[in-house]
Motif scaffolding. Structure first.
Motif: not given
Length: 79
Positions: A50-79
């Motif tokens: 279970p601790i492996d799952i929690l660690a993977g969830f935390a890292l995956g959530a951090a990566c996903s949030l970073t990608l969401f922000k990157l997408d928003e940033f790049l989208e604002s620069r293109v438009l």
């Protein structure tokens, strides 16, 4: 971790294209349930602790949030 990143990005991209608010909620809840089922299945099959799952969830959530922000940033620069 990879499943969380993949399915959260898929949900994010799909939800950006959907106009209806209730359909956005349905898609979001569906993808959250899918990720949780994947996590639970890994514990039930005794592939991960279970601790492996929690660690993977935390890292995956951090990566996903970073990608969401990157997408928003790049989208604002293109438009």
């Amino acid at each position: 971790m990879v499943g969380l990143i993949f399915f959260s990005m898929a949900a994010y991209l799909i939800m950006n294209e959907i106009k209806g608010n209730s359909l956005k909620w349905a898609v979001g809840i569906g993808f959250v349930c899918l990720v949780l089922l994947i996590d639970v299945s890994r514990i039930v099959m005794k592939v991960h602790f279970p601790i492996d799952i929690l660690a993977g969830f935390a890292l995956g959530a951090a990566c996903s949030l970073t990608l969401f922000k990157l997408d928003e940033f790049l989208e604002s620069r293109v438009l």
